[in-house]
Design a protein around this motif. Structure first.
Motif, mmCIF file in Angstrom:
data_model
loop_
_atom_site.group_PDB
_atom_site.id
_atom_site.type_symbol
_atom_site.label_atom_id
_atom_site.label_comp_id
_atom_site.label_asym_id
_atom_site.label_seq_id
_atom_site.Cartn_x
_atom_site.Cartn_y
_atom_site.Cartn_z
ATOM 1 N N ALA A 160 0.869 -1.296 -0.088
ATOM 2 C CA ALA A 160 -0.253 -0.053 0.103
ATOM 3 C C ALA A 160 0.874 1.370 -0.158
ATOM 4 C CB ALA A 160 -0.767 0.017 1.186
ATOM 5 N N GLU A 161 2.232 1.429 0.629
ATOM 6 C CA GLU A 161 2.738 2.388 0.593
ATOM 7 C C GLU A 161 3.830 2.454 -0.665
ATOM 8 O OE1 GLU A 161 4.218 1.718 4.638
ATOM 9 O OE2 GLU A 161 5.916 0.425 4.097
ATOM 10 N N GLY A 162 4.053 1.184 -1.071
ATOM 11 C CA GLY A 162 4.761 1.427 -2.563
ATOM 12 C C GLY A 162 6.210 0.904 -2.027
ATOM 13 N N THR A 163 6.385 0.345 -1.032
ATOM 14 C CA THR A 163 8.000 -0.429 -0.336
ATOM 15 C C THR A 163 8.356 -1.299 -1.778
ATOM 16 O OG1 THR A 163 7.350 0.521 1.694
ATOM 17 C CG2 THR A 163 9.042 -1.127 1.201
ATOM 18 N N ARG A 164 9.498 -1.020 -1.814
ATOM 19 C CA ARG A 164 10.058 -2.142 -2.760
ATOM 20 C C ARG A 164 10.534 -3.542 -1.888
ATOM 21 N NH1 ARG A 164 11.925 2.750 -4.139
ATOM 22 N NH2 ARG A 164 11.199 3.726 -5.937
ATOM 23 N N VAL A 165 9.877 -4.300 -2.002
ATOM 24 C CA VAL A 165 10.258 -5.749 -1.294
ATOM 25 C C VAL A 165 10.814 -6.572 -2.049
ATOM 26 C CG1 VAL A 165 9.150 -7.583 0.388
ATOM 27 C CG2 VAL A 165 8.099 -5.272 0.347
ATOM 28 N N LEU A 166 11.812 -7.198 -1.534
ATOM 29 C CA LEU A 166 12.704 -8.373 -2.305
ATOM 30 C C LEU A 166 12.514 -9.562 -1.490
ATOM 31 C CD1 LEU A 166 15.120 -6.088 -3.980
ATOM 32 C CD2 LEU A 166 13.058 -7.021 -5.126
ATOM 33 N N ASN A 167 12.375 -10.716 -1.836
ATOM 34 C CA ASN A 167 11.396 -10.880 -3.069
ATOM 35 C C ASN A 167 10.220 -10.168 -3.003
ATOM 36 O OD1 ASN A 167 13.282 -12.636 -4.285
ATOM 37 N ND2 ASN A 167 13.216 -14.245 -3.183
ATOM 38 N N PRO A 168 9.573 -10.212 -4.515
ATOM 39 C CA PRO A 168 8.316 -9.446 -4.545
ATOM 40 C C PRO A 168 7.234 -10.063 -3.671
ATOM 41 C CG PRO A 168 9.338 -9.873 -6.684
ATOM 42 C CD PRO A 168 10.105 -10.717 -5.613
ATOM 43 N N GLU A 210 13.479 -10.870 -11.482
ATOM 44 C CA GLU A 210 12.406 -10.548 -10.597
ATOM 45 C C GLU A 210 12.508 -11.414 -9.296
ATOM 46 O OE1 GLU A 210 8.866 -8.446 -12.456
ATOM 47 O OE2 GLU A 210 9.306 -10.407 -13.731
ATOM 48 N N LEU A 211 13.269 -12.303 -9.438
ATOM 49 C CA LEU A 211 13.440 -13.243 -8.281
ATOM 50 C C LEU A 211 15.047 -13.420 -7.641
ATOM 51 C CD1 LEU A 211 11.654 -15.217 -6.355
ATOM 52 C CD2 LEU A 211 12.484 -17.139 -8.080
ATOM 53 N N PRO A 212 15.497 -12.314 -6.902
ATOM 54 C CA PRO A 212 16.742 -12.113 -6.752
ATOM 55 C C PRO A 212 17.429 -13.473 -6.061
ATOM 56 C CG PRO A 212 15.528 -10.147 -6.145
ATOM 57 C CD PRO A 212 14.532 -11.026 -6.663
ATOM 58 N N TYR A 213 16.671 -14.179 -5.249
ATOM 59 C CA TYR A 213 17.340 -15.192 -4.485
ATOM 60 C C TYR A 213 15.992 -16.134 -4.095
ATOM 61 C CZ TYR A 213 14.881 -12.913 -0.570
ATOM 62 O OH TYR A 213 14.001 -12.137 0.187
ATOM 63 N N ASP A 223 20.078 -5.321 -9.424
ATOM 64 C CA ASP A 223 19.628 -5.444 -10.668
ATOM 65 C C ASP A 223 18.348 -5.644 -10.878
ATOM 66 O OD1 ASP A 223 22.036 -5.107 -11.622
ATOM 67 O OD2 ASP A 223 22.515 -7.076 -11.985
ATOM 68 N N ALA A 224 17.361 -5.962 -9.406
ATOM 69 C CA ALA A 224 15.975 -6.087 -9.523
ATOM 70 C C ALA A 224 15.127 -5.375 -10.285
ATOM 71 C CB ALA A 224 15.567 -6.559 -8.119
ATOM 72 N N PRO A 225 14.376 -5.735 -11.223
ATOM 73 C CA PRO A 225 13.459 -4.598 -11.958
ATOM 74 C C PRO A 225 12.917 -3.591 -11.008
ATOM 75 C CG PRO A 225 13.325 -6.613 -12.946
ATOM 76 C CD PRO A 225 14.037 -6.845 -11.703
ATOM 77 N N ALA A 226 12.180 -4.249 -9.829
ATOM 78 C CA ALA A 226 11.410 -3.346 -8.899
ATOM 79 C C ALA A 226 12.305 -2.157 -8.560
ATOM 80 C CB ALA A 226 11.108 -4.270 -7.662
ATOM 81 N N LEU A 227 13.481 -2.199 -8.571
ATOM 82 C CA LEU A 227 14.306 -1.091 -7.792
ATOM 83 C C LEU A 227 14.537 -0.104 -9.225
ATOM 84 C CD1 LEU A 227 17.034 -2.713 -5.768
ATOM 85 C CD2 LEU A 227 14.801 -2.064 -5.418
#
Length: 312
Positions: free
Chosen positions: A78-86, A249-252, A294-298
């Motif tokens: 909701a706040e738009g935080t970039r979470v990894l993994n998605p 999109e799946l860093p680990y 390198d994650a596209p989310a960033l």
């Protein structure tokens, strides 16, 4: 405003610091101009929006508070935080019923009898149904061998109340005990951005079947058997397709399984908070750091860098 880049490395209250193995990741990020900050996932003082990325690393109590953890993920979205993994693939992976999805994509999993929530099935009848003599019972939402136990045909009738009590709160998995775990151990194969990195073999202590360190398990770096690596690559490909993600999109991710009669059987695919065994593989932390950056989310914000942390 600081130009420093900051990643929150998400931990849990019982052990809030970065895990010893993850210190190599902190160092690898630092070499790339990123500061890793340990933050407890349910600490209300943390301003998650203040970080360039939020990396789930040791949220090792999420299964004790699954609803609260789900709400925490919702709040980050909701706040738009970039979470990894998605968060989409994390939600899917929180419940081991994802194994059904992978089995439907022709991934070989450990044979499993799913006991749905509220079931009154008798454990001895279940063993008769499947022809099993020795089984492992565990919740579909769990971690670290929590509420995981063995039963046998001789004890099954006595253990039926325990099974029903477990099923009263959620889906339960009953699987045949794999003697190969005692003899050969369990394999963990690590992938960063969809690419194989390294492997570790985990062995239980004598007289136990659990490979976790808190139960005396021992880990060591070893070259994965070709059959395990090939199967693990198929698992990652199937998971990406199921989740609708590109490899970057799946860093680990970690693929856990056992070789049985020359065939690798998937036990778990870990994309939430797996230990990544950096200590077992020099250079692995750098590969993981590169995959995170390198994650596209960033990409949209270009890692602009924002001040952030825990408020007093």
């Amino acid at each position: 405003m600081s130009s420093a880049r900051r990643f929150a490395l998400v931990t849990y209250a019982a052990d809030p610091d970065v895990q010893p193995d993850d210190r190599a990741l902190v160092e690898a990020l630092h070499r790339r101009g990123v500061t890793g900050v340990a933050c407890v996932w349910n600490d209300p003082r943390v301003d998650w929006t203040a970080f360039d990325a939020v990396v789930l690393r040791s949220t090792w109590d999420y299964f004790l508070e699954p609803d609260a953890f789900g709400a925490w993920l919702d709040a980050r979205d909701a706040e738009g935080t970039r979470v990894l993994n998605p968060t989409s693939v994390v939600r899917w992976n929180l419940d081991k019923r994802y194994l059904r999805d992978l089995a439907a994509r022709d991934i070989a999993i450990v044979p499993t009898r799913w006991v749905e929530r509220g079931s009154s099935v008798a454990l001895d009848a279940l063993l008769d149904e499947r022809g099993w003599d020795d089984v492992v019972v565990k919740p579909a939402v769990s971690g670290g061998a929590h509420e995981t136990w063995r039963s046998t045909r001789e004890r099954a009738a006595t253990d039926t109340p325990r099974l029903r009590a477990l099923a009263s709160s959620g889906t339960v998995m009953v699987q045949p005990f794999l003697r190969e775990i005692e003899r050969d151990g369990e394999w963990s194969l690590l992938f960063f951005a969809g690419r194989y990195s390294h492997a570790a073999r985990k062995r239980p202590r004598a007289g136990d079947f659990r490979v976790q360190r808190q139960f005396g398990g021992v880990y060591g770096a070893e070259a994965a058997p070709p059959v395990a690596r090939a199967a693990a690559e198929q698992v990652i490909a199937a998971a990406l397709e199921e989740a609708g993600l590109a490899p970057a999109e799946l860093p680990y991710a970690r693929v856990d399984g056992c070789v049985v009669d020359g065939r690798f059987l998937l036990m778990e695919l870990e994309v939430v908070e797996p230990a990544l065994f950096f200590a077992q593989a020099p250079g692995a932390a750098d590969r993981c750091a590169a995959a995170l950056l390198d994650a596209p989310a960033l990409a949209p914000a270009g890692l602009a860098g924002r001040d952030g942390g825990v408020s007093g």
